[in-house]
Scaffold this motif. Structure first.
Motif, mmCIF file in Angstrom:
data_model
loop_
_atom_site.group_PDB
_atom_site.id
_atom_site.type_symbol
_atom_site.label_atom_id
_atom_site.label_comp_id
_atom_site.label_asym_id
_atom_site.label_seq_id
_atom_site.Cartn_x
_atom_site.Cartn_y
_atom_site.Cartn_z
ATOM 1 N N ILE A 343 -3.076 -6.096 -0.317
ATOM 2 C CA ILE A 343 -4.231 -6.845 -1.185
ATOM 3 C C ILE A 343 -4.344 -8.026 -1.776
ATOM 4 O O ILE A 343 -3.224 -8.484 -2.201
ATOM 5 C CB ILE A 343 -4.827 -5.392 -1.686
ATOM 6 N N GLY A 344 -5.874 -7.971 -2.341
ATOM 7 C CA GLY A 344 -5.198 -9.544 -3.045
ATOM 8 C C GLY A 344 -5.286 -10.617 -2.638
ATOM 9 O O GLY A 344 -4.832 -11.791 -3.067
ATOM 10 N N GLN A 345 -5.916 -11.401 -1.494
ATOM 11 C CA GLN A 345 -5.883 -12.268 -0.675
ATOM 12 C C GLN A 345 -6.874 -13.331 -0.896
ATOM 13 O O GLN A 345 -6.157 -14.394 -1.122
ATOM 14 C CB GLN A 345 -5.889 -11.841 0.843
ATOM 15 N N LEU A 346 -7.389 -12.867 -1.757
ATOM 16 C CA LEU A 346 -8.834 -14.245 -2.305
ATOM 17 C C LEU A 346 -8.663 -14.126 -3.652
ATOM 18 O O LEU A 346 -9.229 -15.196 -3.418
ATOM 19 C CB LEU A 346 -9.767 -12.860 -2.208
ATOM 20 N N GLY A 347 -7.257 -13.191 -4.418
ATOM 21 C CA GLY A 347 -6.927 -13.875 -6.052
ATOM 22 C C GLY A 347 -8.184 -13.880 -6.967
ATOM 23 O O GLY A 347 -8.178 -14.288 -7.969
ATOM 24 N N THR A 348 -8.755 -12.931 -6.533
ATOM 25 C CA THR A 348 -9.997 -12.252 -7.334
ATOM 26 C C THR A 348 -10.363 -10.642 -7.325
ATOM 27 O O THR A 348 -9.066 -9.771 -7.406
ATOM 28 C CB THR A 348 -11.557 -12.677 -6.887
ATOM 29 N N ASN A 349 -10.853 -9.799 -7.731
ATOM 30 C CA ASN A 349 -10.875 -8.882 -7.915
ATOM 31 C C ASN A 349 -10.114 -7.562 -7.107
ATOM 32 O O ASN A 349 -9.693 -6.412 -7.163
ATOM 33 C CB ASN A 349 -12.532 -7.749 -8.391
#
Length: 364
Positions: A343-349
């Motif tokens: 998870i966390g590929q967008l670097g947002t929540n």
């Protein structure tokens, strides 16, 4: 949308599904697990297809009080996400969170506190959908899906564009859109897709058209459709692996109520929701964008959300409720975990949003 015509044309298909027969195209060929144009599904860790349908502006308990909604999650292979929450108010920032993992500061809480990047109180009262200064590099769930090779489409009921703009009276000619990003939007003006009593599509409920990373690319715009295309894809047995569906303002209960909404579901979706093809290896999500309480005291913002599909195990009464904390960004982290294994590929929540469990309900 001509609902009678849709169901008349799909009646034979649904009857075949009820008998366990394979889905067939108009030419009689079995498709199995394929997306548009026969593209094979990419195997996921928990499921092979995810469907999301989003309704509007209702508190969790009045929704439960409706007989259809109250019974829906108690069926086999259905689970209530009993601790699922919207992010903020008003509608638009919640939709941003569903596909980008952040509202970019565009929310009611920041607006009343004077954040210059948030919507103004006047804008909120006017029902506008003010543009946010997204850069072309702002990532969305589309980037995750394409990295994984997963087919995707987003569908909006009664999608329209404005072919004529007349100032200062805000008079618009609304033309139907079948496919693409052809939305003529006038920054700073009221949302031309909506007027009281019109009950049609509204731009702020279809977040894909707000991101230049999508609208600047023809191949991505080609995945945005009027909702009629969903029923064609379904009839052919060629649903994409990621499906985002937005009802119009009356069907999503924004301009109506839970009784109207549950009737809409019964007439439009019940047989589809229950069909073998729709259930098989799928995670289906029915949720709301936010609660009905628009005051700053509503920090809880809990909403009715149900997950269902053949992989949702309900071997006992306890399996029908998942008490883990989820919110709209969990829809992204669940996609990331399923097809990328992280998870966390967008670097947002999405970096820390809980992944929705399909097999067994979580307890915290």
């Amino acid at each position: 949308m001509k609902l009678a015509g849709i169901f008349a044309s799909s009646c034979a298909l649904l009857a075949a599904m009820a008998q366990g027969k394979p889905v067939q195209s108009e030419h009689g060929h079995s498709h199995g697990q394929t997306g548009p144009n026969g593209v094979k599904y990419v195997k996921g860790r928990q499921f092979d297809r995810i469907f999301q349908i989003v309704f509007e502006n209702h508190d969790v308990w009045p929704v439960h009080a409706d007989p259809w909604f109250g019974h829906f999650w108690k069926q086999d292979n259905h689970r209530l996400l009993g601790n699922y929450h919207a992010i903020t108010h008003v509608s638009q920032p919640n939709y941003f969170n569903m596909i980008a993992g952040t509202d970019f500061g565009d929310n009611m809480y920041n607006a009343v506190n004077g954040n210059p990047n948030a919507m103004s109180n006047l804008t909120l009262l006017a029902g506008s959908d003010m543009p946010i200064n997204f850069t072309s590099s702002a990532l969305t769930v589309v980037d995750v899906l394409e990295e994984a090779g997963v087919t995707w489409r987003a569908y909006a009921e009664e999608s329209r564009n404005s072919s004529q703009y007349q100032n200062p009276h805000h008079l618009y000619t609304l033309d139907p859109i079948h496919q693409g990003c052809d939305f003529d939007y006038m920054p700073g003006d009221p949302d031309f897709q909506w007027s009281e009593g019109n009950h049609t599509y509204t731009r702020r409920h279809f977040p894909f058209v707000s991101f230049p990373s999508i609208t600047s690319r023809k191949e991505r715009c080609a995945n945005l459709f009027n909702a009629d295309q969903f029923f064609e894809d379904y009839k052919k047995g060629e649903l994409p692996q990621y499906i985002y569906y937005v009802p119009n303002l009356e069907n999503d209960m924004h301009d109506s109520n839970t009784t109207y909404g549950s009737e809409y579901i019964r007439h439009t979706w019940k047989e589809i929701f229950d069909s073998k093809y729709f259930m098989e290896n799928a995670l289906n999500i029915l949720t709301f964008d936010e609660s009905a309480n628009f005051t700053l005291t509503d920090m809880n913002n809990q909403i009715y959300t149900v997950a269902w599909g053949s992989g949702v195990e309900t071997n006992s009464a306890w399996d029908h409720i998942d008490w883990a904390y989820y919110n709209h960004t969990s829809l992204i982290s669940t996609v990331e975990d399923n097809w990328l294994g992280k998870i966390g590929q967008l670097g947002t929540n999405d970096t820390y949003a809980n992944v929705i469990s399909v097999k067994k309900p979580r307890t915290n």
